[in-house]
Design a protein around this motif. Structure first.
Motif, PDB file in Angstrom:
ATOM      1  N   SER A  54       0.820  -1.208   0.000  1.00 27.06           N
ATOM      2  CA  SER A  54       0.000   0.000   0.000  1.00 27.06           C
ATOM      3  C   SER A  54       0.859   1.265   0.000  1.00 27.06           C
ATOM      4  O   SER A  54       1.771   1.398   0.819  1.00 27.06           O
ATOM      5  CB  SER A  54      -0.918   0.021   1.223  1.00 27.06           C
ATOM      6  OG  SER A  54      -1.677   1.215   1.239  1.00 27.06           O
ATOM      7  N   ASP A  57      -2.102   5.240   3.789  1.00 27.92           N
ATOM      8  CA  ASP A  57      -2.934   4.738   4.878  1.00 27.92           C
ATOM      9  C   ASP A  57      -4.383   4.683   4.415  1.00 27.92           C
ATOM     10  O   ASP A  57      -4.839   5.531   3.645  1.00 27.92           O
ATOM     11  CB  ASP A  57      -2.859   5.676   6.093  1.00 27.92           C
ATOM     12  CG  ASP A  57      -1.512   5.660   6.788  1.00 27.92           C
ATOM     13  OD1 ASP A  57      -0.849   4.617   6.744  1.00 27.92           O
ATOM     14  OD2 ASP A  57      -1.147   6.699   7.361  1.00 27.92           O
ATOM     15  N   VAL A  58      -5.106   3.680   4.904  1.00 29.28           N
ATOM     16  CA  VAL A  58      -6.557   3.593   4.673  1.00 29.28           C
ATOM     17  C   VAL A  58      -7.226   3.386   6.022  1.00 29.28           C
ATOM     18  O   VAL A  58      -6.915   2.417   6.713  1.00 29.28           O
ATOM     19  CB  VAL A  58      -6.906   2.438   3.713  1.00 29.28           C
ATOM     20  CG1 VAL A  58      -8.420   2.375   3.500  1.00 29.28           C
ATOM     21  CG2 VAL A  58      -6.193   2.599   2.375  1.00 29.28           C
ATOM     22  N   PRO A  59      -8.133   4.290   6.434  1.00 24.22           N
ATOM     23  CA  PRO A  59      -8.449   5.547   5.749  1.00 24.22           C
ATOM     24  C   PRO A  59      -7.281   6.525   5.818  1.00 24.22           C
ATOM     25  O   PRO A  59      -6.444   6.441   6.714  1.00 24.22           O
ATOM     26  CB  PRO A  59      -9.667   6.057   6.519  1.00 24.22           C
ATOM     27  CG  PRO A  59      -9.579   5.415   7.854  1.00 24.22           C
ATOM     28  CD  PRO A  59      -8.925   4.096   7.668  1.00 24.22           C
ATOM     29  N   ARG A 146     -13.142   6.642  13.089  1.00 24.98           N
ATOM     30  CA  ARG A 146     -12.318   5.672  12.361  1.00 24.98           C
ATOM     31  C   ARG A 146     -10.930   6.294  12.209  1.00 24.98           C
ATOM     32  O   ARG A 146     -10.776   7.346  11.593  1.00 24.98           O
ATOM     33  CB  ARG A 146     -12.920   5.380  10.984  1.00 24.98           C
ATOM     34  CG  ARG A 146     -14.346   4.857  11.006  1.00 24.98           C
ATOM     35  CD  ARG A 146     -14.773   4.559   9.568  1.00 24.98           C
ATOM     36  NE  ARG A 146     -16.161   4.125   9.468  1.00 24.98           N
ATOM     37  CZ  ARG A 146     -17.090   4.764   8.760  1.00 24.98           C
ATOM     38  NH1 ARG A 146     -16.782   5.884   8.108  1.00 24.98           N
ATOM     39  NH2 ARG A 146     -18.319   4.304   8.696  1.00 24.98           N
ATOM     40  N   GLU A 150      -6.249   2.590  10.209  1.00 25.02           N
ATOM     41  CA  GLU A 150      -6.720   1.448  10.992  1.00 25.02           C
ATOM     42  C   GLU A 150      -7.064   0.258  10.107  1.00 25.02           C
ATOM     43  O   GLU A 150      -7.085  -0.878  10.567  1.00 25.02           O
ATOM     44  CB  GLU A 150      -7.920   1.831  11.861  1.00 25.02           C
ATOM     45  CG  GLU A 150      -9.224   2.058  11.122  1.00 25.02           C
ATOM     46  CD  GLU A 150     -10.391   2.330  12.070  1.00 25.02           C
ATOM     47  OE1 GLU A 150     -10.145   2.695  13.227  1.00 25.02           O
ATOM     48  OE2 GLU A 150     -11.547   2.151  11.642  1.00 25.02           O
ATOM     49  N   ASP A 151      -7.339   0.480   8.813  1.00 27.58           N
ATOM     50  CA  ASP A 151      -7.625  -0.613   7.879  1.00 27.58           C
ATOM     51  C   ASP A 151      -6.330  -1.097   7.227  1.00 27.58           C
ATOM     52  O   ASP A 151      -5.976  -2.270   7.309  1.00 27.58           O
ATOM     53  CB  ASP A 151      -8.615  -0.121   6.828  1.00 27.58           C
ATOM     54  CG  ASP A 151      -9.121  -1.238   5.928  1.00 27.58           C
ATOM     55  OD1 ASP A 151      -8.715  -2.399   6.133  1.00 27.58           O
ATOM     56  OD2 ASP A 151      -9.917  -0.961   5.020  1.00 27.58           O
ATOM     57  N   VAL A 152      -5.610  -0.178   6.608  1.00 24.56           N
ATOM     58  CA  VAL A 152      -4.359  -0.508   5.927  1.00 24.56           C
ATOM     59  C   VAL A 152      -3.322   0.549   6.299  1.00 24.56           C
ATOM     60  O   VAL A 152      -3.618   1.747   6.291  1.00 24.56           O
ATOM     61  CB  VAL A 152      -4.544  -0.531   4.396  1.00 24.56           C
ATOM     62  CG1 VAL A 152      -3.216  -0.802   3.697  1.00 24.56           C
ATOM     63  CG2 VAL A 152      -5.584  -1.564   3.984  1.00 24.56           C
ATOM     64  N   THR A 153      -2.106   0.073   6.595  1.00 23.70           N
ATOM     65  CA  THR A 153      -1.014   0.985   6.926  1.00 23.70           C
ATOM     66  C   THR A 153      -0.107   1.179   5.718  1.00 23.70           C
ATOM     67  O   THR A 153       0.224   0.211   5.013  1.00 23.70           O
ATOM     68  CB  THR A 153      -0.184   0.430   8.098  1.00 23.70           C
ATOM     69  OG1 THR A 153      -1.042   0.204   9.209  1.00 23.70           O
ATOM     70  CG2 THR A 153       0.913   1.397   8.502  1.00 23.70           C
ATOM     71  N   THR A 158      -0.514  -5.502   1.506  1.00 29.41           N
ATOM     72  CA  THR A 158      -1.976  -5.535   1.584  1.00 29.41           C
ATOM     73  C   THR A 158      -2.524  -6.865   1.084  1.00 29.41           C
ATOM     74  O   THR A 158      -3.455  -7.420   1.664  1.00 29.41           O
ATOM     75  CB  THR A 158      -2.562  -4.379   0.758  1.00 29.41           C
ATOM     76  OG1 THR A 158      -1.956  -3.157   1.178  1.00 29.41           O
ATOM     77  CG2 THR A 158      -4.060  -4.284   0.947  1.00 29.41           C
ATOM     78  N   LEU A 172     -10.293  -4.192  -1.743  1.00 31.95           N
ATOM     79  CA  LEU A 172      -9.144  -3.740  -0.963  1.00 31.95           C
ATOM     80  C   LEU A 172      -8.091  -3.117  -1.866  1.00 31.95           C
ATOM     81  O   LEU A 172      -7.505  -2.074  -1.545  1.00 31.95           O
ATOM     82  CB  LEU A 172      -8.566  -4.915  -0.177  1.00 31.95           C
ATOM     83  CG  LEU A 172      -7.448  -4.614   0.813  1.00 31.95           C
ATOM     84  CD1 LEU A 172      -7.888  -3.592   1.852  1.00 31.95           C
ATOM     85  CD2 LEU A 172      -6.979  -5.899   1.497  1.00 31.95           C
ATOM     86  N   SER A 175      -9.125   0.237  -2.830  1.00 29.98           N
ATOM     87  CA  SER A 175      -9.054   1.201  -1.733  1.00 29.98           C
ATOM     88  C   SER A 175      -7.677   1.832  -1.590  1.00 29.98           C
ATOM     89  O   SER A 175      -7.535   2.892  -0.974  1.00 29.98           O
ATOM     90  CB  SER A 175      -9.468   0.538  -0.413  1.00 29.98           C
ATOM     91  OG  SER A 175      -8.419  -0.266   0.119  1.00 29.98           O
TER      92      SER A 175
END
Length: 419
Positions: A54, A57-59, A146, A150-153, A158, A172, A175
């Motif tokens: 990734s 960051d997501v979000p 959120r 916190e979802d993806v760093t 990923t 994903l 995203s």
């Protein structure tokens, strides 16, 4: 094109457990196919060829999980109270400046939480009036936010190479901004049935003949795995014809798969045909149904010989052929999960042999209605109707003495191994 060593399927005379066979496949086989880059929308069920890292960051920012009012937790009145409103923020429209301390901001789901703010109080718990909002007592610091990443760093893997991509994986990838993915080329499989008694559906059924169910079943299983299948039809029981067909198929396929003709009988010519152009090895799996199975190499391509009995062919595909195909496709090869269910029938079993029983699940009689596995039909390895009626297989390990009504059993659903 990658070529296999003739001895990659070399076997020993001792019977193999399913787990030992899986370990051999993982240790010995490597991907046969190259790679290609495809659009995200064309990547469903393909095998990922490289790690996806990734770039963000997501979000990408803290955002509201609910509609409500954003505040600083230090400004939360412990017994409830009012704060002045200092703005309004909607999704996609961040505030241009940080609101002053001691204020609240009207915020909507998905909107960026203003700098310095760390809590969102749900609108249902608040009372707004004019330019002020009354907050409830006991609002929890940090609630309903959120957090960035916190979802993806950023920098994290990923999606890992070897993964068969599902709908969630594509979402994903989207995203993190990906529009295309590098995947393994589809495995090319040449498929044939053998036997003078085997007849194509739609043709006249001669005395002593049967319609070919195996080829159509296996073709569907291969399609579910994402293979490109060339249908060689039904090969007559003639050593020269079979040898010629297999040799020609090896020129432009990665795998050759047949059904029937791999036992030691005088009329089973497939073994001799494979040996004439490479090597064939019988893997002695102690499995019922599911024998005989042969693995080998023809012209540097993998050969998989399935049993002639229809249900045995499916079980052999699930337990042995599928892991081989996954390994050659570059996909992860791991044992599919089993789930505990209650047996609704008795079954006596021979010690030292792995058995797979066709079952369907029905709601139990207890208060929790926990599923109960019942026989989908007779156990014979030629009874396809029981296979079609089944939801999956009860997997009885080699050391299992069998089943009695009420016992817990390991259940392998078809949706784990037929996709």
């Amino acid at each position: 094109m990658t070529r296999l060593a003739d001895d990659c399927f070399a076997a020993d005379p001792t019977p193999l457990t399913v787990e030992a066979a899986l370990e051999r496949i993982r240790d010995r086989l490597r991907p046969m196919t190259g790679t290609e880059t495809v659009a995200l929308d064309a990547a469903l069920d393909r095998v990922l060829a490289e790690d996806v890292v990734s770039p963000l960051d997501v979000p990408p920012h803290d955002n509201a999980a609910v509609d409500g009012y954003a505040v600083r937790s230090v400004d939360l009145p412990s017994a409830g109270g009012e704060l002045p409103l200092a703005g309004r923020v909607a999704a996609g429209h961040p505030l241009s400046a940080e609101p002053p301390p001691g204020t609240a901001v009207r915020i909507f789901t998905g909107a960026p939480v203003p700098d310095g703010f760390d809590t969102v109080v749900m609108q249902e718990d608040c009372i707004a009036g004019g330019d002020r909002v009354r907050l409830p007592a006991g609002a929890r610091a940090g609630a309903n936010v959120r957090r960035q990443g916190e979802d993806v760093t950023r920098g994290a893997v990923t999606l890992a190479a070897g993964r068969r991509l599902g709908p969630g994986d594509l979402g994903l990838a989207a995203s993190i901004g990906r529009t295309a993915l590098t995947v393994r080329a589809r495995l090319r499989v040449a498929l044939a049935s053998t036997g003078d008694e085997v007849t194509e559906p739609g043709e006249e059924l001669r005395p002593g003949a049967v319609f070919d169910a195996n080829r159509h079943t296996v073709k569907a299983l291969l399609a579910r795995l994402g293979c490109t299948v060339t249908d060689l039809g039904i090969l007559e029981d003639d050593a020269g014809t079979i040898a010629r067909s297999l040799s020609e198929a090896a020129d432009d396929h990665d795998v050759i798969m047949t059904s029937g003709g791999v036992s030691a009988g005088e009329e089973d010519h497939v073994r001799a045909a494979v040996a004439a152009h490479g090597r064939i090895d019988a893997w002695r799996l102690s499995v019922k149904p599911g024998r005989p199975v042969a693995l080998g190499v023809v012209g540097g391509r993998a050969f998989i010989g399935l049993p002639g009995n229809p249900v045995a062919a499916v079980v052999a595909f699930v337990t042995l052929a599928r892991p081989v195909l996954l390994a050659l496709s570059g996909a992860d090869v791991s044992a599919p999960p089993r789930y505990p269910v209650t047996a609704g029938f008795d079954h006596a079993k021979k010690p030292g042999r792995r058995e797979f029983l066709r079952v369907r699940l029905e709601p139990g009689q207890g208060s929790d209605r926990a599923p109960v596995a019942v026989k989908a039909g007779p156990d014979g390895s030629g009874i396809l109707s029981a296979l079609a009626a089944a939801d999956g297989l009860i997997d009885l390990a080699e050391g299992s003495p069998g089943l009695a009504v009420g016992d817990m059993a390991a259940y392998l659903p078809f949706n784990e191994v037929m996709r």
